[in-house]
Design a protein around this motif. Structure first.
Motif, short mmCIF file in Angstrom:
data_model
loop_
_atom_site.label_atom_id
_atom_site.label_comp_id
_atom_site.label_asym_id
_atom_site.label_seq_id
_atom_site.Cartn_x
_atom_site.Cartn_y
_atom_site.Cartn_z
N LYS A 186 42.34 82.50 76.69
CA LYS A 186 42.41 83.91 76.41
C LYS A 186 40.85 84.01 76.07
O LYS A 186 40.43 85.13 75.15
N GLN A 187 40.04 83.47 76.69
CA GLN A 187 38.32 83.65 76.52
C GLN A 187 38.08 83.98 77.89
O GLN A 187 38.54 83.32 78.99
N ARG A 188 36.96 84.76 78.07
CA ARG A 188 36.31 84.75 79.23
C ARG A 188 34.90 84.20 79.22
O ARG A 188 34.10 84.32 78.33
N TYR A 189 34.57 83.82 80.45
CA TYR A 189 33.23 83.13 80.53
C TYR A 189 32.76 83.54 82.07
O TYR A 189 33.23 83.56 83.21
N LEU A 190 31.59 84.00 81.85
CA LEU A 190 30.98 84.84 82.83
C LEU A 190 29.98 83.72 83.50
O LEU A 190 29.05 82.71 83.01
N ILE A 191 30.19 83.47 85.02
CA ILE A 191 29.52 82.50 85.54
C ILE A 191 28.35 82.98 86.86
O ILE A 191 28.87 84.10 87.38
N ALA A 192 27.07 82.83 86.56
CA ALA A 192 26.26 83.45 87.39
C ALA A 192 25.22 82.33 88.29
O ALA A 192 25.11 81.69 87.62
N SER A 193 25.27 82.65 89.57
CA SER A 193 24.23 81.91 90.29
C SER A 193 23.05 82.01 90.17
O SER A 193 22.38 82.98 90.31
N SER A 194 22.29 81.14 89.62
CA SER A 194 20.80 81.17 89.25
C SER A 194 20.06 80.46 90.53
O SER A 194 19.80 79.08 90.47
N GLN A 195 19.83 81.30 91.67
CA GLN A 195 19.52 80.71 92.69
C GLN A 195 18.14 80.09 92.88
O GLN A 195 17.92 79.05 93.63
N GLY A 196 17.35 80.24 91.81
CA GLY A 196 16.13 79.64 92.02
C GLY A 196 15.93 78.13 91.61
O GLY A 196 15.10 77.24 92.10
N ASN A 197 16.91 77.52 90.97
CA ASN A 197 17.29 76.23 90.58
C ASN A 197 18.41 75.63 91.05
O ASN A 197 19.06 74.37 90.54
#
Length: 654
Positions: free
Chosen positions: A556-567
């Protein structure tokens, strides 16, 4: 000495082709003063009789100093500090590189790479320090003559070897599997290096490969097989640089500086690749033509092993110098491994971009991965990565899916994709029983470049967000109109610079989008006049470019995942905990299953719903900007949601 016109003819095409010249070198060298030092005395090694060698490599093990020497007559020699032979491996050798304390089959060995001059084979030798004996661990038979080679201790724990041949081709392969602690031979990539290559060396701490082009200078590449193939000229010979004559060897010092030999100048150089103008030159007394120079650092300075091509002898010298440690460039990230990968796209260059996952509610293991080839169209894969369909719709960039749209008396699942060929939103139907995808129609937009895209569903209302590279965002509401889907523009807003990735949280009514050079923004997903709020600004290690975004649901929790392209990493934020940054991970290679890691990711997608026994906690799909092991066109990697869940749970407990 090289004519200025010839070097100019080489440097200008280099700039046009995308390689770089160190700014320190690009200035007119006539204004650069030479930093010359007192001459160093050299002392012959006692083993100079009939050596016919090329490399004197000073090494240290458990506080004891030794020499590794190559010889056309005697092979490889291990000597003590005074030059007395302790052990040798018979053969005919000239070049050599060394790494110590490499774990192989439960033992710590010294690792040697050399070339058998008679057969042309590359020999991988182990040095057992318990008995000081060499053993042949592996033999590599290349198709062309290898001129030089060098080791690379990879951040993942593997030991890789670079081999450069007479035609300028460079091959990188894993020779020791660090996970299994065994000898391996896996080709990571092949690429075109430099002609007339003389020497190579790797800075493990900074993931940098250096190649010597004898009549030009020293080039720097990334040693990371997943990195973009670019090169930079860091030391130049001739009228454009401080070095004069032929450049014959390069060696990396502990602080990242380079030890470079130029026989015509009868000395050696110490060069900081970031500040080449401050290079120091060290003349060598009695030296005639030093062809190779290898250094060992200690508190007293440098012990340098030398080979003089004119006399055919080995020498050594001491340089009392303090080396200040430079900073390593790579962070230590958590690592996950892919379990599968898609078939490479049928188009070369930067082609694969964004995935979406369609969940088959009846048979979850038969769910589908929709993925864009932004030079050709939309691809449909099964969960093993096999291509099932290819729809040549033009330059579709981003794609997303939603479920249960009412059209012509039927309920269908739909996908939307940003189509840069006609500046439209391309819509597709997905058959709920089979996952088969078919084109429905296009919705035109007035954007100059339909770029990033995501969908949002609120009850029976369906929306598409689409952005332009100039920062414009538009929101369209999808409608069932006369048997087809049309779109009504219901909102528009702007950001200051280029966006792309976005994801909408249907349950909480929020849109998250990335501004590539700024960070992640949040705004209500329903068409209102609310202004976006920056919730995750860029900060090390969450770096530009911000690319793909996805939300993982767990407990019941949300986790935002983001592509950090520079590394080449993926940052995770706890949305219920005030968007708190939890940590970052990378997708590393799975050597056992021959799946390479992921780099320069554009789009990602993740679902937490079970997708059959292989993916009991869902699936993450990430675009891979550099598909290697071996080199191929781009594709997408599949990561089990279970490893993502375990990673997040570990961060929460910290």
């Amino acid at each position: 000495m090289m004519k200025k016109s010839l070097l100019t003819a080489l440097l200008v095409p280099c700039l046009l082709a995308g390689c770089q010249v160190n700014n320190d070198q690009a200035d007119n060298s006539m204004t650069v003063s030479l930093k010359s030092n007192n001459a160093l005395d050299i002392t012959p090694l006692t083993v100079n009789n009939d050596m016919k060698g090329k490399v004197a490599f000073p090494i240290k093990h458990q506080q004891q100093s030794y020499w590794l020497l190559t010889s056309e007559e005697q092979g490889i020699l291990l000597t003590d500090e005074q030059g007395q032979t302790l052990s040798h491996f018979a053969g005919s050798t000239e070049v050599l590189d060394w790494r110590d304390n490499v774990s192989i089959n439960g033992k710590k060995l010294g690792l040697i790479a050399t070339i058998n001059k008679e057969s042309g084979q590359v020999l991988i030798l182990g040095l057992d320090w318990q008995n000081q004996q060499f053993s042949l661990l592996n033999t590599i038979t290349p198709s062309t003559a290898i001129e030089t080679l060098c080791w690379y201790s990879m951040p993942q724990g593997h030991t890789a070897l670079f081999m450069a041949d007479e035609q300028g081709k460079v091959s990188q392969r894993i020779v020791v599997d660090g996970n299994q602690q065994r000898i391996s031979d896996v080709v990571l990539r092949d690429f075109v290096g430099v002609p007339e290559v003389k020497s190579c060396a790797v800075d493990d701490q900074r993931d940098a490969l250096y190649l010597v082009e004898s009549n030009i200078g020293v080039w720097r590449y990334s040693a990371d097989p997943e990195a973009e193939l670019q090169r930079e000229l860091v030391a130049v010979t001739g009228d454009f640089g401080q070095l004069k004559g032929e450049v014959t060897s390069v060696n990396v010092l502990d602080n990242g500086s380079l030890l470079v030999s130029t026989p015509e100048q009868q000395g050696v150089w110490i060069i900081d690749p970031a500040q080449a103008k401050s290079a120091g030159f060290y003349p060598l007394n009695q030296a005639q033509a030093v062809e190779s120079a290898i250094a060992l650092s200690s508190e007293q300075g440098l012990t340098i092993g030398l080979f003089d091509d004119e006399t055919g002898g080995y020498y050594h010298t001491q340089l009392a110098i303090t080396l200040y440690k430079g900073a390593a460039i790579h962070h230590i990230f958590s690592q996950v491994q892919p379990v599968a990968e898609t078939t490479p796209v049928g188009t070369s260059g930067d082609a694969a971009d964004d995935p979406a996952i369609w969940v088959n509610r009846q048979h979850p293991a038969q769910s589908r991965i929709l993925a864009t080839n932004k030079k050709r169209g939309l691809m449909v894969h099964d969960l093993q990565g096999k291509v099932l369909q290819q729809l040549d719709m033009g330059r579709v960039n981003n794609v997303d899916v939603r479920y249960g749209f009412a059209l012509n008396g039927q309920t269908i699942d739909i996908a939307a994709a940003s189509n840069r060929s006609n500046k439209s939103l391309s819509l597709f139907a997905i058959a709920s029983a089979t996952g088969e995808v078919s084109w429905l129609n296009d919705i035109p937009t007035d954007l100059d470049d339909t770029y990033g895209l995501c969908m949002y569903q609120s009850n029976n209302n369906y929306y598409v967000f689409v952005n332009d590279t100039n920062g414009r965002f538009q929101q369209y509401q999808l409608n069932n109109h006369n048997g087809k889907i049309d779109g009504t523009l219901v909102r528009e807003f702007n950001v200051a610079s280029q966006p792309e990735g976005c994801v909408a949280d249907d349950n909480n009514g929020q849109l998250y989008f990335g501004e590539e050079a700024v960070g992640i923004w949040q705004v209500p997903a329903m068409p209102t006049k609310s202004m976006p709020v920056l919730i995750a600004p860029l900060s090390d290690p969450f770096v530009a470019d911000v690319e793909g975004l996805a939300i993982y649901h767990m407990n019941k929790q949300r986790y935002l995942i983001a592509s950090s392209q520079g590394n080449n990493s993926y940052a995770v934020f706890a949305l219920e905990d005030n968007n708190r940054y939890l940590g970052s991970f990378q997708i590393a290679m799975d050597l056992d299953n021959m799946i390479d890691g992921v780099s320069e990711t554009d789009g990602i997608e993740i679902v937490s719903m079970p997708l059959g026994p292989q993916f009991p906690q869902g699936l993450m799909v990430a675009q891979d900007g550099h598909n290697v092991m071996p080199s191929d066109t781009q594709n997408f990697k599949l990561v089990s949601g279970s490893v993502i869940a375990n990673l997040i749970q570990g961060w929460i407990k910290e």
